[in-house]
Motif scaffolding. Structure first.
Motif, PDB file in Angstrom:
ATOM      1  N   LEU A   1      18.183 -13.185  -6.808  1.00 12.48           N
ATOM      2  CA  LEU A   1      18.350 -13.727  -5.420  1.00 12.48           C
ATOM      3  C   LEU A   1      17.590 -15.065  -5.471  1.00 12.48           C
ATOM      4  CD1 LEU A   1      18.353 -10.848  -3.122  1.00 12.48           C
ATOM      5  CD2 LEU A   1      20.394 -12.064  -3.798  1.00 12.48           C
ATOM      6  N   ASP A   2      16.417 -14.969  -5.928  1.00 13.37           N
ATOM      7  CA  ASP A   2      15.503 -16.308  -5.954  1.00 13.37           C
ATOM      8  C   ASP A   2      14.920 -16.325  -7.149  1.00 13.37           C
ATOM      9  OD1 ASP A   2      13.876 -18.320  -5.412  1.00 13.37           O
ATOM     10  OD2 ASP A   2      12.919 -17.554  -3.702  1.00 13.37           O
ATOM     11  N   PRO A   3      15.195 -16.671  -8.238  1.00  8.71           N
ATOM     12  CA  PRO A   3      14.275 -17.116  -9.431  1.00  8.71           C
ATOM     13  C   PRO A   3      13.190 -17.880  -9.619  1.00  8.71           C
ATOM     14  CG  PRO A   3      16.348 -18.264  -9.968  1.00  8.71           C
ATOM     15  CD  PRO A   3      16.395 -17.588  -8.340  1.00  8.71           C
ATOM     16  N   THR A   4      12.908 -18.644  -8.376  1.00  9.66           N
ATOM     17  CA  THR A   4      12.373 -19.921  -8.184  1.00  9.66           C
ATOM     18  C   THR A   4      10.752 -19.590  -7.794  1.00  9.66           C
ATOM     19  OG1 THR A   4      12.718 -20.370  -5.642  1.00  9.66           O
ATOM     20  CG2 THR A   4      14.177 -21.469  -7.867  1.00  9.66           C
ATOM     21  N   ARG A   5      10.485 -18.337  -7.382  1.00  9.11           N
ATOM     22  CA  ARG A   5       9.185 -17.871  -6.869  1.00  9.11           C
ATOM     23  C   ARG A   5       8.618 -16.402  -7.497  1.00  9.11           C
ATOM     24  NH1 ARG A   5      12.101 -19.506  -2.360  1.00  9.11           N
ATOM     25  NH2 ARG A   5      11.171 -21.101  -1.188  1.00  9.11           N
ATOM     26  N   LEU A   6       7.319 -16.375  -7.207  1.00  8.57           N
ATOM     27  CA  LEU A   6       6.933 -15.083  -8.010  1.00  8.57           C
ATOM     28  C   LEU A   6       6.914 -13.699  -7.034  1.00  8.57           C
ATOM     29  CD1 LEU A   6       3.414 -16.739  -8.939  1.00  8.57           C
ATOM     30  CD2 LEU A   6       5.524 -16.287 -10.374  1.00  8.57           C
ATOM     31  N   ILE A   7       6.610 -12.849  -7.625  1.00 14.59           N
ATOM     32  CA  ILE A   7       6.936 -11.480  -6.667  1.00 14.59           C
ATOM     33  C   ILE A   7       5.725 -10.518  -6.959  1.00 14.59           C
ATOM     34  CG2 ILE A   7       8.604  -9.366  -6.556  1.00 14.59           C
ATOM     35  CD1 ILE A   7      10.542 -11.005  -7.939  1.00 14.59           C
ATOM     36  N   ASP A   8       5.309 -10.253  -5.795  1.00 15.46           N
ATOM     37  CA  ASP A   8       4.134  -9.163  -5.825  1.00 15.46           C
ATOM     38  C   ASP A   8       4.858  -7.899  -5.527  1.00 15.46           C
ATOM     39  OD1 ASP A   8       1.933  -7.696  -5.645  1.00 15.46           O
ATOM     40  OD2 ASP A   8       0.708  -9.014  -4.455  1.00 15.46           O
ATOM     41  N   SER A   9       5.252  -6.903  -6.332  1.00 19.60           N
ATOM     42  CA  SER A   9       6.033  -5.706  -6.150  1.00 19.60           C
ATOM     43  C   SER A   9       5.280  -4.665  -5.297  1.00 19.60           C
ATOM     44  CB  SER A   9       6.770  -5.523  -7.528  1.00 19.60           C
ATOM     45  OG  SER A   9       7.399  -6.417  -8.082  1.00 19.60           O
ATOM     46  N   THR A  10       4.043  -4.379  -5.574  1.00 16.60           N
ATOM     47  CA  THR A  10       3.278  -3.356  -5.069  1.00 16.60           C
ATOM     48  C   THR A  10       2.146  -3.827  -4.880  1.00 16.60           C
ATOM     49  OG1 THR A  10       2.689  -2.643  -7.249  1.00 16.60           O
ATOM     50  CG2 THR A  10       4.778  -1.511  -6.128  1.00 16.60           C
ATOM     51  N   THR A  11       1.641  -4.667  -3.545  1.00 21.86           N
ATOM     52  CA  THR A  11       0.413  -4.961  -3.180  1.00 21.86           C
ATOM     53  C   THR A  11      -0.534  -3.853  -2.560  1.00 21.86           C
ATOM     54  OG1 THR A  11      -0.881  -6.564  -2.038  1.00 21.86           O
ATOM     55  CG2 THR A  11       0.972  -5.726  -1.017  1.00 21.86           C
ATOM     56  N   GLY A  12      -1.612  -3.672  -3.363  1.00 24.06           N
ATOM     57  CA  GLY A  12      -2.545  -2.547  -2.837  1.00 24.06           C
ATOM     58  C   GLY A  12      -2.757  -1.360  -3.894  1.00 24.06           C
ATOM     59  N   TRP A  13      -1.631  -0.530  -4.130  1.00 22.46           N
ATOM     60  CA  TRP A  13      -1.911   0.297  -4.800  1.00 22.46           C
ATOM     61  C   TRP A  13      -0.424   1.061  -5.319  1.00 22.46           C
ATOM     62  CZ3 TRP A  13      -5.350   0.560  -0.599  1.00 22.46           C
ATOM     63  CH2 TRP A  13      -4.963   1.432   0.183  1.00 22.46           C
ATOM     64  N   TYR A  14      -0.426   2.188  -5.993  1.00 20.56           N
ATOM     65  CA  TYR A  14       0.904   2.590  -6.727  1.00 20.56           C
ATOM     66  C   TYR A  14       1.678   1.524  -7.429  1.00 20.56           C
ATOM     67  CZ  TYR A  14      -0.046   6.505  -3.421  1.00 20.56           C
ATOM     68  OH  TYR A  14      -0.640   7.421  -2.941  1.00 20.56           O
ATOM     69  N   ASP A  15       0.846   0.918  -8.254  1.00 16.12           N
ATOM     70  CA  ASP A  15       1.204  -0.048  -8.965  1.00 16.12           C
ATOM     71  C   ASP A  15       1.488   0.315 -10.572  1.00 16.12           C
ATOM     72  OD1 ASP A  15       1.648  -2.669 -10.599  1.00 16.12           O
ATOM     73  OD2 ASP A  15      -0.248  -3.266 -10.254  1.00 16.12           O
TER      74      ASP A  15
ATOM     75  N   GLU B   1       0.836  -1.201   0.215  1.00 16.15           N
ATOM     76  CA  GLU B   1       0.015  -0.033   0.159  1.00 16.15           C
ATOM     77  C   GLU B   1       0.773   1.084   0.006  1.00 16.15           C
ATOM     78  OE1 GLU B   1      -2.809  -0.434   3.106  1.00 16.15           O
ATOM     79  OE2 GLU B   1      -3.844  -1.834   2.037  1.00 16.15           O
ATOM     80  N   GLY B   2       1.879   1.214  -0.775  1.00 15.59           N
ATOM     81  CA  GLY B   2       2.874   2.379  -0.843  1.00 15.59           C
ATOM     82  C   GLY B   2       3.637   2.857   0.486  1.00 15.59           C
ATOM     83  N   TRP B   3       3.311   1.815   1.584  1.00 13.41           N
ATOM     84  CA  TRP B   3       4.210   2.059   2.868  1.00 13.41           C
ATOM     85  C   TRP B   3       5.802   2.295   2.368  1.00 13.41           C
ATOM     86  CZ3 TRP B   3       2.046  -0.550   7.590  1.00 13.41           C
ATOM     87  CH2 TRP B   3       0.579  -0.067   7.738  1.00 13.41           C
ATOM     88  N   GLY B   4       6.431   3.320   2.592  1.00  9.04           N
ATOM     89  CA  GLY B   4       7.875   3.355   2.297  1.00  9.04           C
ATOM     90  C   GLY B   4       8.202   3.036   1.028  1.00  9.04           C
ATOM     91  N   GLN B   5       7.120   3.445  -0.026  1.00 10.14           N
ATOM     92  CA  GLN B   5       7.619   3.488  -1.511  1.00 10.14           C
ATOM     93  C   GLN B   5       7.994   4.676  -2.074  1.00 10.14           C
ATOM     94  OE1 GLN B   5       4.418   1.412  -3.708  1.00 10.14           O
ATOM     95  NE2 GLN B   5       5.345   1.782  -5.597  1.00 10.14           N
ATOM     96  N   ARG B   6       9.353   4.898  -2.508  1.00 18.82           N
ATOM     97  CA  ARG B   6       9.445   6.136  -3.187  1.00 18.82           C
ATOM     98  C   ARG B   6       8.729   6.340  -4.336  1.00 18.82           C
ATOM     99  NH1 ARG B   6      16.101   7.201  -1.951  1.00 18.82           N
ATOM    100  NH2 ARG B   6      15.456   9.370  -2.770  1.00 18.82           N
ATOM    101  N   LEU B   7       7.859   7.368  -4.617  1.00 20.61           N
ATOM    102  CA  LEU B   7       7.208   7.381  -5.666  1.00 20.61           C
ATOM    103  C   LEU B   7       7.715   8.402  -6.800  1.00 20.61           C
ATOM    104  CD1 LEU B   7       4.079   7.868  -3.597  1.00 20.61           C
ATOM    105  CD2 LEU B   7       4.824   6.119  -4.621  1.00 20.61           C
ATOM    106  N   ASN B   8       8.746   8.917  -6.603  1.00 21.97           N
ATOM    107  CA  ASN B   8       9.484   9.750  -7.544  1.00 21.97           C
ATOM    108  C   ASN B   8      10.307   9.173  -8.870  1.00 21.97           C
ATOM    109  OD1 ASN B   8      11.266   9.020  -5.585  1.00 21.97           O
ATOM    110  ND2 ASN B   8      12.047  11.056  -5.030  1.00 21.97           N
ATOM    111  N   TYR B   9      10.707   7.717  -8.495  1.00 22.64           N
ATOM    112  CA  TYR B   9      11.633   7.315  -9.657  1.00 22.64           C
ATOM    113  C   TYR B   9      11.593   5.775  -9.499  1.00 22.64           C
ATOM    114  CZ  TYR B   9      15.015   5.356  -5.918  1.00 22.64           C
ATOM    115  OH  TYR B   9      15.584   4.638  -4.909  1.00 22.64           O
ATOM    116  N   TYR B  10      10.232   5.035  -9.038  1.00 23.21           N
ATOM    117  CA  TYR B  10       9.790   3.883  -9.220  1.00 23.21           C
ATOM    118  C   TYR B  10      10.997   2.638  -8.867  1.00 23.21           C
ATOM    119  CZ  TYR B  10       6.919   6.529 -12.207  1.00 23.21           C
ATOM    120  OH  TYR B  10       6.045   7.819 -12.676  1.00 23.21           O
TER     121      TYR B  10
END
Length: 383
Positions: free
Chosen positions: A216-230, A195-204
């Motif tokens: 580091l771990d190519p064996t799993r999926l990644i949810d980069s920005t759950t909630g918003w600011y996606d 939900e954008g907590w600590g997410q720098r919104l000026n350079y993604y």
């Protein structure tokens, strides 16, 4: 060694200090329905180390035209709870292993096949229990800071963003999280920002961090920005919407983004409906009690709470049948201080769900997901 038969299925010798690989023929795969695990023994000179592992793949691919998460090559609808891991007698510290297992077993008994460990990292015993029970884990990176604003001298309001040193520390600890927890087979997804907590919104920065986690771990999926600011990073396109779900659907609410069909559609958080029990089961601290009225919806009886839960689970069921919903996360496992929307109360004395109703509703989600799958569809990308 196979835990069930106690037969040794593979052995290998290597040189210490160097990586090596070997093949295990036809292992039994790990899944929520069959949590197959294998014991391992590593001997170096006179030292012996005992551990275990599980064999499974997590990937993504197109199934009947929809991007899906795949477990061992097949689409399995993932349904779990937001699990914050708070305890009234220790806050973030659990009282004992039995109490921890009780929470997890409660979820398993209700029919959940997954949980999202929310902005907290647990002890190794926790992930071991998930491995052994067959509970998939979506693991959050603890947030750097909540969304906060400040008013400047010219009366304008701006969001407080992490500085360069804070961002570097966040990245360092993200690397530690992934490298430390990646041996556990139950972990299927990493979450970077909530939900954008600590997410720098000026350079993604989520794009670079996603690449880092992938390396580091190519064996799993990644949810980069759950909630918003996606802005398109990672494997998932999801939102958080209380109380009603909006999962892989052609409707959404700000600040979430519209569903992106090039990624997996998931409901990152929903539900959140509450039921205010007696003071005997609440966190009896005034600051917490006064926040109870901030619950997204309060139902005055357990019958009403179960009715509303049934309706909301029916809504996400429709979205599995009609649209591109591949998973959902119900808020939440237990009450947390002023939050009275748990399946269990904070003291774990009251279980709110009508068990048979919830089991039926959750099974219906799995059935709907299975009805839309096609095992012959090729996997487009695998991690």
């Amino acid at each position: 060694m196979d835990r069930s038969s106690k037969n040794t299925i593979a052995t290998h010798s290597g040189i210490s200090g160097s990586s090596f690989a070997f093949t295990v023929s036809s292992p039994k795969l790990w899944s929520p329905s069959l949590a197959n695990l294998y014991d391992m023994v590593v001997t170096v000179d006179r030292d012996t180390v005992y551990s275990y592992t599980g064999f499974r793949t997590i990937s993504r691919g197109v199934v009947n035209g929809i991007e899906r998460p795949l477990l061992n090559g097949d689409f399995l609808f993932q349904f779990g709870t937001l699990d914050q891991g708070f305890w009234p007698d220790g806050i973030y510290v659990l009282p004992n292993r039995e109490a921890m297992v009780y929470d997890l077993q409660t979820l398993k008994n209700l029919g959940f096949n997954m949980l999202r460990k929310h902005i907290k990292v647990e002890t190794a015993l926790y992930y071991q229990a998930c491995d052994e029970m067959g509970l998939m884990v979506v693991q959050d990176m603890p947030s750097l800071r909540p969304l906060q604003t400040e008013t400047l001298s010219n009366c304008t309001v701006e969001t407080i963003l992490p500085n360069d040193a804070q961002q570097a520390e966040f990245q360092r600890q993200l690397k530690l999280l992934v490298t430390q927890q990646r041996p556990f087979p139950s972990i299927v997804t990493w979450v970077i920002y909530n939900e954008g907590w600590g997410q720098r919104l000026n350079y993604y920065p989520e794009f670079g961090l996603t690449d880092l986690v992938r390396q580091l771990d190519p064996t799993r999926l990644i949810d980069s920005t759950t909630g918003w600011y996606d802005y398109g990073a990672g494997d998932f396109s999801g939102n958080h919407h209380y109380a009603n779900p909006q999962c892989g659907s052609p409707f959404y609410s700000i600040p979430s983004s519209p569903y992106d069909p090039s990624r997996i559609g998931i409901q990152g958080e929903f539900g959140g409906i509450g039921n205010n029990v007696s003071i005997d089961h609440l966190w009896n601290v005034q600051e917490a009690i006064v926040t109870i009225n901030q619950t997204y919806e309060l139902d005055t009886t357990l019958d009403a709470w179960n009715y509303r839960s049934h309706r909301l689970l029916g809504e996400i069921l429709d979205q599995v049948k009609m649209y591109a919903c591949s998973g959902g996360i119900w808020t939440q496992t237990t009450d947390v201080e002023g939050e009275v929307n748990g399946l269990l109360t904070y003291d774990r004395r009251v279980l709110r769900p009508n068990v048979s109703q919830w089991q039926s509703d959750i099974q219906a989600l799995y059935n709907a997901g299975a009805a839309r799958t096609n095992a012959s569809t090729p996997v487009l990308s695998s991690f």
